[in-house]
Design a protein around this motif. Structure first.
Motif, mmCIF file in Angstrom:
data_model
loop_
_atom_site.group_PDB
_atom_site.id
_atom_site.type_symbol
_atom_site.label_atom_id
_atom_site.label_comp_id
_atom_site.label_asym_id
_atom_site.label_seq_id
_atom_site.Cartn_x
_atom_site.Cartn_y
_atom_site.Cartn_z
ATOM 1 N N GLN A 1 6.034 -7.037 4.975
ATOM 2 C CA GLN A 1 7.160 -6.102 4.953
ATOM 3 C C GLN A 1 7.903 -6.132 3.620
ATOM 4 O O GLN A 1 8.205 -5.090 3.041
ATOM 5 N N SER B 1 1.308 3.455 0.320
ATOM 6 C CA SER B 1 0.518 2.486 1.079
ATOM 7 C C SER B 1 -0.278 1.656 0.085
ATOM 8 O O SER B 1 -0.773 2.175 -0.915
ATOM 9 N N ASP C 1 0.303 -3.847 2.737
ATOM 10 C CA ASP C 1 1.132 -3.152 3.717
ATOM 11 C C ASP C 1 1.584 -4.043 4.853
ATOM 12 O O ASP C 1 2.616 -3.798 5.472
ATOM 13 N N SER C 2 0.825 -5.092 5.108
ATOM 14 C CA SER C 2 1.170 -5.945 6.241
ATOM 15 C C SER C 2 2.399 -6.802 5.951
ATOM 16 O O SER C 2 3.044 -7.283 6.874
ATOM 17 N N ARG D 1 6.019 -4.490 0.840
ATOM 18 C CA ARG D 1 5.919 -3.052 1.034
ATOM 19 C C ARG D 1 7.213 -2.360 0.625
ATOM 20 O O ARG D 1 7.201 -1.344 -0.066
ATOM 21 N N ASP D 2 8.304 -2.929 1.060
ATOM 22 C CA ASP D 2 9.595 -2.332 0.713
ATOM 23 C C ASP D 2 9.815 -2.335 -0.784
ATOM 24 O O ASP D 2 10.264 -1.343 -1.359
#
Lengths: 544, 445
Positions: A164, A157, A161-162, A167-168
Motif C-alpha cells: 500500500q 499500476s 501494487d500489493s 503504491r500511494d
C-alpha cells in the motif's frame, strides 16, 4: 461545435508510436532523478487507445489554409495507456544515506548495500480535461498549450501494487511528474513533431539558443521609434536617430534599456503578490492613470488599441487574466473598452476583458470570423460598419483636430519612412498610416499596406494628440510601448520569417507561463477553480 | 591519506587507549581503504598545525571550478605530546598505509591505565596523568568544529570517554541544504575488548541503530599462547589469527524502514609469521546481499585486496580489486634534486640494500609448504627496516572495478609537503576516459 476525430489512422502509423516513445523517453530522463531511481526511465509501451478525445471549439481566432488559431476545450477519458520501465533502489537505508552528509552518517557496514529492482509502471484510465490554446501555421508548426492543469485523474499500476505504501507513493509522485510533463514538455514535443512534419527546414533553428539569437537579431533601429527620446527624455531628431546604429554607444543602449525591461518584469511580478506597493517606473503611464485622465477628458477616451496580447489583473487580486486578441479576426476587439472598465469582473478566460458588459448582447455569436483579411479590407461598407461599431465605445482620434504642436511633430515624422529601411523587421507607422490605424486594422486601405508592423504605436500617439497638456510621461509613452510586451500577432507577418520565429518563441514562452501560473493557481486554490469549471467565464460560454 | 584532523583524532584515541578498530563498522576497514580510497578532486591546499599539544587548527582551500574552503579547530583535553604533526617529519607509513594490522585488544588492561596518554606515545608523563585522574578529573574529551565556506555548513563533534570502557560521541551538521537545517548523530560505544557494543541515534528520520562485535580465537581466546620462536614446525605453520563476528540493526522510526547486516572476519595477528591476511564476509539478509573481501599484505610494502558482491534476489554481482605499492624512491626525485648522479647512486644503493633484507622464500621451504626458518641475521635486518622507514617516500594505490572504472592515487612527500595526486578513469568511455584529476597538497607544522 465539436470535432469528429478519425482516431485510428493516427494510431495505424507504426512510426508515430516509435517517435513518440523516443521523445517521451528523452523528456523523462532530462531532469535529475531522485536517488531511488537508479536507471534510465524507458517508455516501453505507448498506445493512444481507441477512444478519441472530445474536443470543443471555444473560439477560433484565425483561420486560413495555412494557419489556424483557436481555443478548445478538451475532455478525454479513453483507454490510452503508457508503460514505463526503470530500476529502483529497494533498500531504504541506501537512499536515506544518499542525501545525507557523511559527517553524521551512521556508516553502516553492509546494511546499506543496494538491491535494485526492475519496476514497471503502467499508467491507464487517464482522464483529462483542459482548455487548450492551439496555434498552427505552416511555417511555425503547431503550438499547443494547456491553459489549466489538464490531468484530472489517473490510475497507476506497478510491480508493487500489493504494498500500500509504495503504491500511494508512486501514485502521488507520478501524478506530479505527469503534470510537469504535460505543462512543460508536451507542448515542446508537439511542436517538434509538427515541425518534422510540415517544415523540416526550420527544425535546426528550433533549438533554444537559436531562438534567443533570433530575438537578438531583430534590429530595433531598422526602423526608428516614433517618438524617440534620449536618456534624459528629450525628443530626438529623426536625423539623430538616423545617425544611431546598434553599436552606436551608450545612447542607443539607453533607448532600449535593459533596466527598463527589468523594471517592467518586476512590475509584472508585483501583480502576483499581495503587496500593495508596485515598483515605480519612470516615464511610464500606468493604465490606472490613463483611465483617470480619460475620464477627465469627458469619457471620450479609448483610443484605438492595437490588437495585442494583454494581461489584466482580475478583481480577485490573486489570479491573472490573459487576453488573446487579434484584430485580423475580431474587429470588435480593436475597439478596446475604456480602461476604467478594468475594475469590472474580468475573470478567468476573458477575451477583450470587460467588453462583454458593453456588448454583452453580442457575445455569443461573435466568435468566428472566417473572412480573410485582404477581402475585408476592400469592402468599404464593412469599414463603415465597424466604424459605427467602435463609435459606441470610442471616438476616433482621426476625427479630432490635432493640435498644432502635434502637427509639427508629425511633419518631422513624415520624413521617417525615407530614413528607415523598408525591409526592416520592426516598423512603426508613418503618420498617414496612423490615421488609418484609428480604424480597425483590417479596413486599412491597400495603399498604405506597408510590410508588417508588429509594433503599433497608434494608441499612444492618438493619446498624446488629444491631450494638450501632454506631460512628458505621456510623450514618452511610445518608447515603452515598443518593449516586447507590446508584441502583437498579425496575419500579414508570414513573409517575415525572423519575426515569425521571434513571435513564436515569445508566444511559446508566454503561453508556457500562462499555463504554469494557472496550474499553480489551481494547486493553491483548488476550490476556486472547481467553481470556475462549473461556470465558464461568459466570453467563452461553450454552446453545448 | 588520512586528513590531518582525522589523524589527530586517531592520536587522541591512541593516547587515551581506545581501540577504534574494535568495532563492527570497522570490520572492513582494510579492504575499504584499499578499494574505496577517496580520490582528490580539483586542487586543494591544506594548512594545518598542532599549535599546542592540546589544540590544532586546519585550513583548507579548494578550487574545483569555484573556490571553497574550510576552517577547522580541534581541542583535546589530553595533551597529545608524542604526536608528530609536522609534515616534514610525520611518519608516512601509519599515515598512508591501508592494511591495518589487528591491535591488541587490551584484555589485560586495568582501570588505572585508562586515559594515560603516555602509554602508547611513549612519553613518560604517566605520573601527571595519574595525578589528574586521582583529583577527580573528567574523562578525556575532544572537541572538533569546522566551518565550510561559502556553503555555510558547520560540522561539530564531541568525543568523551565516560568510563574506561564507555565512550560517547556526538556529531552534528548544520547546513541550509538539509531538510531541518541540520542533523545530529549521537552514539555510545561500549568496548570490553572481547566484545564491543554501539548504540546510535540520528535525528534524521529518527534512525536508531545497534552494532555489536564479538572476538574469539587467537589472542581473544582465554588460554591463548603466543607462538614462540622456538616452537616446532607444526606450531609455526598454524595460522594464528583472530575471529570476529558481529551484526548491525537499524530502524528509522519516522520512515518505518529497517536495515541490518551480519558479518564475520578473520585476520591474522601481528605475531603471525606468515603472510598477513584479512578475510571478511558480510551478509545483508533483508536485501539478499553477500559480500566477501580478501586482503593480503603480499610483500613487505605491497597490499592486495579483492571484493566480491552478489545479490541472491536480483542476481547482480560486482567485483573490485585494489592494490597498494610503496615506493622507496622519492617521486620525481631527479627533478626536485638537481644532481642526477647522486640520485642514481642512491637508487643503486637502495637496490643493493634491499636484496639481502627480503629474500624470497627458499625453494625447500616452498616444497615443504612452510616458511623459512628465521635467519640469525633477521634481527639485524629488522632493525634496519625500521630505521629505513622514513625512506618510504611514496605509495601508489590503484583499483579497478567491474564497470571498468580505474582509480589511481599517488601519495607521498616532497620536501616538507605531503601530496596526493589522483585520477579516476573510465575504460568504457574511452573518448572521455579521464573522469577526474585532483591534487591535494598538505603542509602541517
Amino acid at each position: 461545435m465539436a470535432f469528429n476525430f478519425n482516431w485510428s489512422p493516427l494510431t495505424a502509423d507504426e512510426k508515430f508510436y516509435e517517435r513518440t516513445r523516443d521523445l517521451l523517453t528523452t523528456a523523462l530522463n532530462k531532469s535529475p532523478k531522485p536517488p531511488i531511481i537508479v536507471d534510465d526511465i524507458l517508455v516501453t509501451e505507448f498506445n493512444l487507445g481507441s477512444v478519441p478525445p472530445e474536443l470543443e471549439i471555444l473560439e477560433i481566432g484565425d483561420i486560413a489554409e495555412d494557419r489556424f488559431r483557436g481555443i478548445f476545450k478538451m475532455c478525454y477519458s479513453g483507454d490510452a495507456f503508457l508503460t514505463l520501465k526503470t530500476r529502483v533502489q529497494a533498500n531504504p537505508l541506501n537512499t536515506y544515506l544518499c542525501s545525507k552528509p557523511d559527517f553524521t552518517s551512521p556508516q553502516p557496514l553492509a546494511a546499506a548495500s543496494g538491491l535494485t529492482i526492475p519496476l514497471q509502471i503502467t499508467l491507464s484510465e487517464i482522464k483529462l480535461s483542459a482548455f487548450i490554446i492551439l496555434v498552427f501555421s505552416k511555417q511555425k508548426g503547431l503550438t499547443l498549450v494547456f491553459r489549466n492543469d489538464p490531468l484530472e485523474s489517473l490510475k497507476v499500476s506497478s510491480t508493487f501494487d500489493s504494498i500500500q505504501f509504495v503504491r500511494d507513493y508512486l501514485q502521488r509522485t507520478i501524478e506530479q511528474k505527469l503534470r510537469d510533463l504535460m505543462m512543460d514538455e508536451l507542448p515542446a514535443i508537439i511542436h517538434k513533431l509538427s515541425l518534422q512534419l510540415w517544415c523540416p527546414d526550420q527544425l535546426p533553428k528550433e533549438d533554444e539558443p537559436a531562438k534567443e539569437d533570433g530575438e537578438a537579431e531583430v534590429d530595433p533601429l531598422a526602423s526608428p521609434p516614433l517618438d524617440a527620446v534620449d536618456a534624459d527624455g528629450h525628443v530626438l531628431d529623426p536625423s539623430e536617430i538616423a545617425a544611431l546604429s546598434l553599436d552606436g554607444g551608450p545612447e542607443v543602449q539607453s533607448l532600449f534599456s535593459q533596466k527598463n525591461m527589468l523594471r517592467l518584469a518586476a512590475l509584472s511580478n508585483a501583480n502576483r503578490t499581495l503587496g500593495l506597493a508596485s515598483p515605480t517606473i519612470r516615464d511610464v503611464m500606468f493604465r490606472a492613470w490613463a483611465g483617470a485622465m480619460d475620464k477627465m477628458d469627458g469619457g471620450v477616451s479609448t483610443p484605438y488599441s492595437p490588437p495585442s496580447l494583454t494581461r489584466a489583473q482580475s478583481f480577485q487580486g490573486t489570479s491573472t487574466t490573459y487576453t488573446f486578441s487579434d484584430a485580423g479576426s475580431d474587429g470588435a476587439v480593436g475597439a478596446r473598452p475604456p480602461l476604467v472598465s478594468l475594475g469590472s469582473a474580468t475573470t478567468g478566460l476573458t477575451l477583450g476583458s470587460g467588453r462583454h458588459h458593453k456588448t454583452g448582447r453580442k457575445k455569443k455569436n461573435r466568435v468566428v470570423n472566417l473572412r480573410k483579411q485582404a477581402v475585408v479590407g476592400e469592402t468599404v461598407s464593412e469599414m463603415g460598419e465597424s466604424a459605427s461599431d467602435s463609435a459606441s465605445t470610442m471616438e476616433g482620434p482621426a476625427s479630432e483636430p490635432p493640435m498644432p504642436s502635434r502637427m509639427l511633430e508629425e511633419q518631422q515624422e513624415l520624413q521617417m519612412p525615407a530614413v528607415a529601411p523598408q525591409g526592416g523587421k520592426v516598423r512603426f507607422r508613418s503618420p498617414d498610416e496612423k490615421a488609418e490605424a484609428t480604424r480597425p486594422s483590417y479596413v486599412r486601405s491597400p495603399l498604405f499596406e506597408v510590410p508588417s508592423a508588429p509594433i503599433t504605436l497608434a494608441e499612444p500617439v492618438s493619446l498624446t494628440s488629444k491631450q494638450t497638456q501632454a506631460s512628458q510621461e505621456t510623450a514618452r509613452l511610445p518608447v515603452d510601448t515598443k518593449t516586447p510586451m507590446a508584441w502583437e500577432k498579425r496575419g500579414d507577418l508570414e513573409s517575415d520569417t525572423s519575426s515569425v520565429i521571434l513571435e513564436q518563441a515569445w508566444i511559446m514562452k508566454m503561453a508556457g507561463e500562462i499555463a504554469r501560473r494557472v496550474y499553480n493557481e489551481k494547486r493553491r486554490n483548488p476550490g476556486f477553480w472547481e467553481d470556475r469549471d462549473d461556470m465558464p467565464p461568459p466570453a467563452y460560454e461553450p454552446r453545448r | 591519506m588520512r586528513e590531518f584532523m582525522d589523524n589527530i583524532t586517531n592520536s587522541f584515541f591512541q593516547a587515551t587507549g581506545w581501540n577504534r578498530d574494535n568495532s563492527y563498522s570497522e570490520l572492513n576497514a582494510t579492504t575499504n581503504d584499499l578499494l574505496n580510497f577517496p580520490l582528490p578532486h580539483g586542487l586543494r591546499l591544506i594548512l594545518s598545525s598542532l599549535a599546542t599539544p592540546q589544540f590544532s587548527t586546519s585550513y583548507q582551500l579548494g578550487a574545483i571550478g569555484h573556490v571553497d574552503g574550510s576552517i577547522a579547530y580541534l581541542y583535546s583535553s589530553v595533551p597529545l605530546h608524542g604526536v608528530v604533526a609536522q609534515s616534514d617529519r610525520v611518519p608516512l607509513v601509519p599515515l598512508l598505509e591501508s592494511y591495518r594490522q589487528l591491535k591488541d585488544l587490551g584484555l589485560g588492561r586495568s582501570e588505572q591505565r585508562f586515559g594515560v596518554p603516555g602509554r602508547t606515545s611513549g612519553v613518560p608523563n604517566n605520573d601527571t596523568n595519574k595525578e589528574y585522574y586521582r583529583q577527580g578529573g573528567h574523562g578525556p574529551t575532544l572537541f572538533y568544529g569546522s566551518m565550510f565556506l561559502p556553503h555555510s555548513t558547520l560540522h561539530a563533534r564531541v568525543i568523551k570517554r565516560l568510563t574506561p570502557s564507555l565512550q560517547a560521541q556526538v556529531s552534528a551538521v548544520s547546513s541550509e541544504d538539509l531538510r531541518n537545517g541540520g542533523t545530529i548523530l549521537g552514539s555510545a560505544h561500549y568496548d570490553r575488548g572481547i566484545y564491543n557494543v554501539e548504540a546510535l541515534a540520528s535525528t534524521d528520520g529518527g534512525l536508531l541503530g545497534v552494532r555489536g562485535l564479538y572476538n574469539f580465537g587467537g589472542d581473544a581466546s582465554p588460554g591463548h599462547i603466543p607462538p614462540l620462536e622456538e616452537a616446532g614446525n607444526g606450531e609455526r605453520e598454524r595460522i594464528y589469527g583472530r575471529f570476529s563476528v558481529g551484526g548491525e540493526l537499524y530502524y528509522g522510526t519516522l520512515n518505518k524502514s529497517a536495515g541490518m547486516s551480519l558479518g564475520a572476519r578473520f585476520a591474522t595477528l601481528p605475531a603471525y609469521l606468515g603472510t598477513p591476511l584479512t578475510a571478511t564476509v558480510t551478509i545483508n539478509p533483508l536485501m539478499g546481499n553477500i559480500s566477501a573481501t580478501y586482503a593480503v599484505l603480499a610483500r613487505e610494502k605491497c597490499s592486495l585486496a579483492t571484493m566480491m558482491d552478489f545479490n541472491v534476489y536480483s542476481y547482480e554481482s560486482d567485483w573490485k580489486i585494489g592494490m597498494e605499492i610503496w615506493s622507496r624512491r622519492r617521486p620525481g626525485r631527479h627533478l626536485v634534486e638537481a644532481d642526477p648522479g647522486d640520485s642514481i647512486e642512491t637508487v643503486a644503493a637502495e637496490g643493493e640494500e634491499q636484496t639481502p633484507k627480503r629474500r624470497p622464500r627458499s625453494f625447500q621451504a616452498k616444497m615443504e609448504w612452510r616458511l623459512d626458518y628465521p635467519e640469525p641475521t633477521e634481527a639485524e635486518t629488522g632493525g634496519e627496516s625500521t630505521a629505513e622507514e622514513g625512506e618510504q617516500l611514496g605509495v601508489l594505490k590503484a583499483r579497478l572495478d567491474q564497470h571498468g572504472r580505474i582509480g589511481l592515487l599517488w601519495e607521498g612527500r616532497i620536501k616538507s609537503l605531503l601530496f596526493s595526486l589522483g585520477t579516476g578513469m573510465d575504460l568504457r568511455r574511452l573518448d572521455q576516459s579521464f573522469q577526474s584529476v585532483g591534487l591535494n597538497i598538505q603542509y602541517s607544522s
